[in-house]
Design a protein around this motif. Structure first.
Motif, PDB file in Angstrom:
ATOM      1  N   ALA A 146       0.841  -1.209   0.000  1.00  0.00           N
ATOM      2  CA  ALA A 146       0.000   0.000   0.000  1.00  0.00           C
ATOM      3  C   ALA A 146       0.872   1.254   0.000  1.00  0.00           C
ATOM      4  O   ALA A 146       0.640   2.201  -0.760  1.00  0.00           O
ATOM      5  N   VAL A 147       1.912   1.266   0.832  1.00  0.00           N
ATOM      6  CA  VAL A 147       2.801   2.432   0.908  1.00  0.00           C
ATOM      7  C   VAL A 147       3.460   2.678  -0.450  1.00  0.00           C
ATOM      8  O   VAL A 147       3.516   3.812  -0.926  1.00  0.00           O
ATOM      9  N   MET A 148       3.924   1.617  -1.089  1.00  0.00           N
ATOM     10  CA  MET A 148       4.664   1.810  -2.338  1.00  0.00           C
ATOM     11  C   MET A 148       3.735   2.134  -3.513  1.00  0.00           C
ATOM     12  O   MET A 148       4.141   2.845  -4.430  1.00  0.00           O
ATOM     13  N   ARG A 149       2.503   1.646  -3.477  1.00  0.00           N
ATOM     14  CA  ARG A 149       1.552   2.096  -4.512  1.00  0.00           C
ATOM     15  C   ARG A 149       1.256   3.582  -4.312  1.00  0.00           C
ATOM     16  O   ARG A 149       1.146   4.342  -5.282  1.00  0.00           O
TER      17      ARG A 149
ATOM     18  N   ASP B 109      -6.027   1.865  -0.534  1.00  0.00           N
ATOM     19  CA  ASP B 109      -4.773   1.797   0.211  1.00  0.00           C
ATOM     20  C   ASP B 109      -4.796   2.751   1.405  1.00  0.00           C
ATOM     21  O   ASP B 109      -4.314   2.413   2.482  1.00  0.00           O
ATOM     22  N   LEU B 110      -5.362   3.946   1.203  1.00  0.00           N
ATOM     23  CA  LEU B 110      -5.420   4.909   2.304  1.00  0.00           C
ATOM     24  C   LEU B 110      -6.304   4.393   3.426  1.00  0.00           C
ATOM     25  O   LEU B 110      -5.965   4.521   4.610  1.00  0.00           O
ATOM     26  N   GLU B 111      -7.434   3.812   3.063  1.00  0.00           N
ATOM     27  CA  GLU B 111      -8.332   3.290   4.107  1.00  0.00           C
ATOM     28  C   GLU B 111      -7.661   2.169   4.882  1.00  0.00           C
ATOM     29  O   GLU B 111      -7.805   2.071   6.103  1.00  0.00           O
TER      30      GLU B 111
ATOM     31  N   MET C 173       5.705   9.931   3.859  1.00  0.00           N
ATOM     32  CA  MET C 173       5.438   9.650   5.280  1.00  0.00           C
ATOM     33  C   MET C 173       4.120  10.281   5.697  1.00  0.00           C
ATOM     34  O   MET C 173       3.279   9.642   6.324  1.00  0.00           O
ATOM     35  N   PHE C 174       3.956  11.538   5.327  1.00  0.00           N
ATOM     36  CA  PHE C 174       2.738  12.237   5.735  1.00  0.00           C
ATOM     37  C   PHE C 174       1.501  11.563   5.145  1.00  0.00           C
ATOM     38  O   PHE C 174       0.510  11.341   5.831  1.00  0.00           O
ATOM     39  N   ALA C 175       1.576  11.224   3.864  1.00  0.00           N
ATOM     40  CA  ALA C 175       0.403  10.690   3.178  1.00  0.00           C
ATOM     41  C   ALA C 175       0.052   9.263   3.596  1.00  0.00           C
ATOM     42  O   ALA C 175      -1.079   8.829   3.444  1.00  0.00           O
ATOM     43  N   THR C 176       1.041   8.528   4.122  1.00  0.00           N
ATOM     44  CA  THR C 176       0.770   7.136   4.486  1.00  0.00           C
ATOM     45  C   THR C 176       0.672   6.952   5.998  1.00  0.00           C
ATOM     46  O   THR C 176       0.275   5.887   6.464  1.00  0.00           O
ATOM     47  N   GLY C 177       1.091   7.978   6.747  1.00  0.00           N
ATOM     48  CA  GLY C 177       1.072   7.864   8.201  1.00  0.00           C
ATOM     49  C   GLY C 177       2.213   7.013   8.737  1.00  0.00           C
ATOM     50  O   GLY C 177       2.236   6.694   9.928  1.00  0.00           O
ATOM     51  N   MET C 178       3.176   6.648   7.885  1.00  0.00           N
ATOM     52  CA  MET C 178       4.309   5.850   8.360  1.00  0.00           C
ATOM     53  C   MET C 178       5.205   6.761   9.189  1.00  0.00           C
ATOM     54  O   MET C 178       5.394   7.931   8.843  1.00  0.00           O
ATOM     55  N   SER C 179       5.784   6.238  10.275  1.00  0.00           N
ATOM     56  CA  SER C 179       6.506   7.140  11.156  1.00  0.00           C
ATOM     57  C   SER C 179       8.027   7.061  10.986  1.00  0.00           C
ATOM     58  O   SER C 179       8.742   7.858  11.580  1.00  0.00           O
TER      59      SER C 179
END
Ligand code: 4AD
Ligand code: MG
Length: 478
Positions: free
Chosen positions: A130-133, A278-280, A455-461
């Motif tokens: 999801a992150v990479m898409r 992917d965002l959901e 990072m911002f768009a996926t919420g990954m820290s």
């Protein structure tokens, strides 16, 4: 019979009961009957039903998690819950076996640290695919934005002889023999004998070259890899990262802020509209994580709410001087909770200060501008006060600085003085000075750190989890 991707099969554009063919990797194989197959085209798996009576037992044994398989069958409405259609398989072939004992990506939760060590396989998980898409979609949205707004895409060189940011954090590029390099009379390495006849490095920014194109093509942007040998082992720094750098002739600092804000909103809107699934998924992942935290540490907004908040609200524009006043009078400063206490105008802002302004004080994205000249790069335009420059940084919640930019110093004499003050030889940047000699004009631009946007768009820290193969101090695996 036609070959499809899982995404196409689930899109409901295919007439049920038609014969289809698909290839992918087994996520799970349940009850010797149900294969969950994924091919990366979407987060979702397609269920393939095999009637074990019709297949060889030896073949079924080879359908293990991670194996690559080829299936032919009828696309039918699903009997079970959780999916609209499934494939009734009448042909199964194992293209590539996977040893279930040693395959690292088991159908269970893995830590991100573990997956980083298996970065070559981590995109076989839901989170990383999801992150990479999303990373791919954001790149597309960036090119789309500039293309639709009259910008030309410019490829800045990767190997360069100049240090654009003047921070001296560069990786040397050389073809000299490291064991016995040629020496000059002073006993130092003689770079005139090196491949390019001088010292060269990997670029830290394509800005200076982009300026030459802005001063001829008008509106340009770069989007390429940049390299910094800063030894900061943080969750927001990489030694190799991708940067987007628009540069526009005849544009001043307020125009630069307008462009940056419109651009950021536009690319975030693009993924909100085009990457819902992917965002959901990532949103739910974060909410589940959040539930494990104590109430006080939980995020007030979900991921999608945070993205919408950015697209729907104006960024707050605040001068450095105002920000310093706010910080000086802030609770964490007075109670000495900041690691770096702010007591004087001129202090460089640390990430803790940026995050205080964004997350506690203003509660929205902030554009800070007019910084002290001596904490910013040499190319920024000096204000009439003689001590601040027309710089701007955009600060985002959870990220801190995401964009850095400026109106450029367009006056030859002022630029020369600034270069002399920090010992940048004019010979090194003669071509950059030429722009100020021949048809100089007001111009501005900024740099967006692509991974910080992802990072911002996926919420990954952790920034290591939004780039395929992160390069950080002591680590260049893969
Ligand atoms: O603020 P920076 O250093 O600005 C420049 O390089 C300018 N030449 C840009 C311009 O005006 N054209 O870097 C720009 C952005 C930062 O705001 C940050 O988002 C990102 O690049 N960045 C990094 N991202 C990941 N790892 C690092 N080590 C980064 N250093 C900067
Ligand atoms: Mg910066």
């Amino acid at each position: 019979m036609k070959s499809y991707t899982v995404s196409e099969l689930l899109s409901q554009h295919i007439t049920p009961n038609s014969e289809v063919e698909i290839k992918g990797w087994v996520r799970t194989f349940r009850a010797n009957r149900f294969i969950a197959l994924n091919d990366g085209s979407t987060l979702n798996n397609i269920q393939c039903v095999v009637d074990f009576e019709n297949f060889d037992e030896a073949l079924l044994k080879r359908i293990t998690t991670g194996a690559a398989i080829h299936i032919k069958g009828d696309l039918v409405e699903s009997q079970g819950k959780g999916q609209s259609v499934e494939i009734q398989a009448n042909f199964v072939d194992v293209l590539g076996d996977s040893d279930p004992e040693t395959y690292p990506i088991q159908p269970k939760k893995h830590s991100f640290e573990f997956l980083r060590e298996n970065a070559h396989l981590r995109t076989r998980t839901n989170t990383f695919s999801a992150v990479m898409r999303l990373r791919s979609a954001l790149s597309f949205a960036i090119h789309k934005y500039f293309n639709e707004n009259g910008f030309y895409y410019m490829h800045a060189p990767i190997i360069t002889g100049s240090d654009a940011e003047g921070a001296g954090e560069m990786f040397r590029v050389t073809s000299l023999d490291s064991k016995k390099p040629p020496l000059n009379e002073a006993g130092e390495v003689d770079y005139s004998k090196d491949f390019f006849g001088k010292e060269t490095n990997l670029t830290v920014s394509g800005q200076l070259e982009a300026e030459t194109y802005a001063m001829s093509l008008g509106k340009v942007y770069t989007f390429g890899p940049t390299f910094r040998a800063e030894n900061s082992n943080t969750s927001r720094h990489l030694a190799e990262f991708w940067m987007i750098e628009p540069e526009v002739a005849f544009m001043d600092l307020p125009g630069n802020m307008d462009l940056a804000e419109d651009f950021m909103k536009s690319v975030i809107k693009y993924v909100l509209e085009n990457n819902k699934e992917d965002l959901e998924f990532l949103d739910k992942r974060l909410q589940d994580e959040d539930k494990k935290k104590p109430q006080a540490e939980r995020s007030p907004m979900t991921l999608i709410e945070k993205l919408k908040f950015v697209t729907d609200n104006n960024f707050k524009r605040v001068s450095y001087t105002e920000a310093i006043d706010i910080l000086r009078n802030s609770k964490p400063n007075k109670k000495k909770k900041f690691k770096y206490i702010i007591d004087e105008w001129g202090a460089d802002l640390q990430s803790e200060h940026e995050r205080y302004l964004v997350e506690k004080h203003f509660n929205c994205p902030v554009i800070l501008f007019d910084y002290p000249a001596n904490i910013k790069a040499f190319y920024m335009r000096l204000n009439d006060d003689g001590k601040t420059v027309r710089a701007m940084d955009i600060l985002f919640p959870g990220i801190g600085e995401i964009v850095g930019g400026a109106q450029r110093e367009e006056r030859l004499d002022v630029l020369k003085e600034k270069m002399a003050a920090i010992n940048i030889p004019e010979e090194e940047l003669w071509w950059y000075l030429d722009l100020r000699k021949f048809g100089t004009a007001v111009h501005s631009g900024f740099g967006l750190g692509f991974e910080r946007l992802v990072m911002f768009a996926t919420g990954m820290s952790n920034i290591r989890d939004v780039i395929p193969f992160p390069r950080t101090p002591q680590n260049a695996e893969f």
